[in-house]
Design an enzyme around this catalytic site. Sequence first.
Site, short mmCIF file in Angstrom:
data_model
loop_
_atom_site.label_atom_id
_atom_site.label_comp_id
_atom_site.label_asym_id
_atom_site.label_seq_id
_atom_site.Cartn_x
_atom_site.Cartn_y
_atom_site.Cartn_z
N PHE A 150 -1.06 -8.13 5.04
CA PHE A 150 0.29 -7.56 4.92
C PHE A 150 0.32 -6.21 4.20
O PHE A 150 1.29 -5.90 3.51
CB PHE A 150 1.23 -8.55 4.21
CG PHE A 150 1.05 -9.97 4.67
CD1 PHE A 150 1.08 -10.28 6.02
CD2 PHE A 150 0.82 -10.99 3.77
CE1 PHE A 150 0.89 -11.58 6.46
CE2 PHE A 150 0.64 -12.30 4.20
CZ PHE A 150 0.67 -12.59 5.55
N CYS A 151 -0.71 -5.41 4.36
CA CYS A 151 -0.80 -4.12 3.67
C CYS A 151 -0.56 -4.27 2.18
O CYS A 151 0.05 -3.40 1.53
CB CYS A 151 0.18 -3.12 4.28
SG CYS A 151 -0.27 -2.65 5.97
N ALA A 152 -1.03 -5.37 1.64
CA ALA A 152 -0.99 -5.64 0.20
C ALA A 152 -2.26 -6.39 -0.15
O ALA A 152 -2.24 -7.49 -0.72
CB ALA A 152 0.25 -6.44 -0.18
N HIS A 201 0.81 -1.21 0.00
CA HIS A 201 0.00 0.00 0.00
C HIS A 201 0.85 1.27 0.00
O HIS A 201 0.40 2.32 -0.46
CB HIS A 201 -0.92 0.01 1.22
CG HIS A 201 -1.97 -1.08 1.16
ND1 HIS A 201 -2.79 -1.37 2.22
CD2 HIS A 201 -2.31 -1.95 0.19
CE1 HIS A 201 -3.60 -2.36 1.90
NE2 HIS A 201 -3.31 -2.74 0.67
N CYS A 220 -5.86 -5.92 7.41
CA CYS A 220 -4.47 -6.29 7.59
C CYS A 220 -4.23 -6.67 9.05
O CYS A 220 -4.25 -5.82 9.93
CB CYS A 220 -3.59 -5.11 7.20
SG CYS A 220 -1.95 -5.57 6.66
#
Length: 456
Positions: free
Chosen positions: A377-379, A131, A397
């Site tokens: 995982f902020c993805a 992100h 997340c």
Amino acid sequence: MPAPAAATDAEPCCAAPLPVLGGDVTVPLVTGGEVAYAALDYAASAPALQRVWDDVAAYAPYYGSVHRGAGYLSQLSTELFETSRTTVAEFLDCREDDQVVFTRSTTDSLNLLAGALPADCQVFVFETEHHASLLPWRDARVTFLDAPRTPGEAVRTLEHALADRDPYGPALVCVTGASNVTGELWPVKELAAAAHAHGSRIVLDAAQLAPHHPVSVRELDVDWVAFSGHKLYAPFGSGVLAGRSDWLREAEPYLAGGGASRTVSRREDGGVDVEWHTTAARHEAGSPNVIGVYAIASACKALTEAGFDTLVERERHLIDTVRAGLAEVPEVRVLSLFGDDAPRVGVISFVVDGWNSSHFAAALSAEYGIGVRDGLFCAHPLVRTLLGGEPGDTGECGAPEAAPGERSLNAIRVSFGAGTPDEHVRRFVAAVKELVRDGARWRYRTEDGRCVPDRG
């Protein structure tokens, strides 16, 4: 997943881990007793190198405000701050006219660059990005590219997208060097060549790459590179944006304030005229984080002196140990974009059949003293793609809503690096096998969206 050729428990690693803080920390187990903590969440924040801590501690009594004071400590701190800038430039093999701007983190660096984009700039970014590099481009025309399944497909996807763009306006490509989800290395040099062939610039998110592999701005031919100190064994609140100076020099200062301004004067009409610096100081307003900057420089020196050839070889041993162990558990599925043979850093994400990822991670922590990460995982787009979810599926997340035993659209991530002992990864593999075979030994419940031991 076919098992890679891997070292067995009896095979020693090729080199000793670098000394890090926290290696002697013990943590309580919910089942009783204590155990040495196995920190296997390097992709989130790596522990401080002992060398970095020692350097910071030695400097701390001499701390002073930089660039403004006539006193000895201020002058010493200014010299240290600017010498650290040179050290980082050398670590990244920057070009002579590149600027090194100190920020708070990779996220901060890329938001700074986003604010420096020329008007009507087009930005191209793969959905696979963290992100920090997926979201900052809010004032630009953004094209989000689908997740490629091979490095070659990544290059072709970018080439096709750039070929269809407006050729007369500025453009920027943002790409990761190593995935924070799969650990796989991206074809940065080839993507940079494609970007430049179509009149675009490229910024490299090296947050997961720089701690594991050498990063050469010249060799990769990227326009900018961003990374964070807290992933580079220097968790003291600083980051780096390094690269071409023209867009940065022409942009409004990232923050308006002292340090960014060269001169400030009142006008006759009562207003204020400001002349801004054209150097890196333009985007470093306020009193800088001298200790954080010095910590990054210390880490750069420590990794360079240790030798990346040695570090990469040792990490490959750890990667092979983990992947070979997970391959022996049929219930485990390792997530990958480019396949089992893709080169990667020490970041591995996986799911376990019949387990909620938060439950599994909680059991590793509470029953084995092993710290990993669970969630998206902020993805979020990438993890959903890898897990076969729909783009609109929910899930936070690190905060899945599913209860223990229920499937969740989240994964488990184990990550390690230069300070990881062999014993930690062997203990992790053994714990995974035991949990899958025997189940958790403790009861767990959901609290504030997370699985925690039930102590009631």
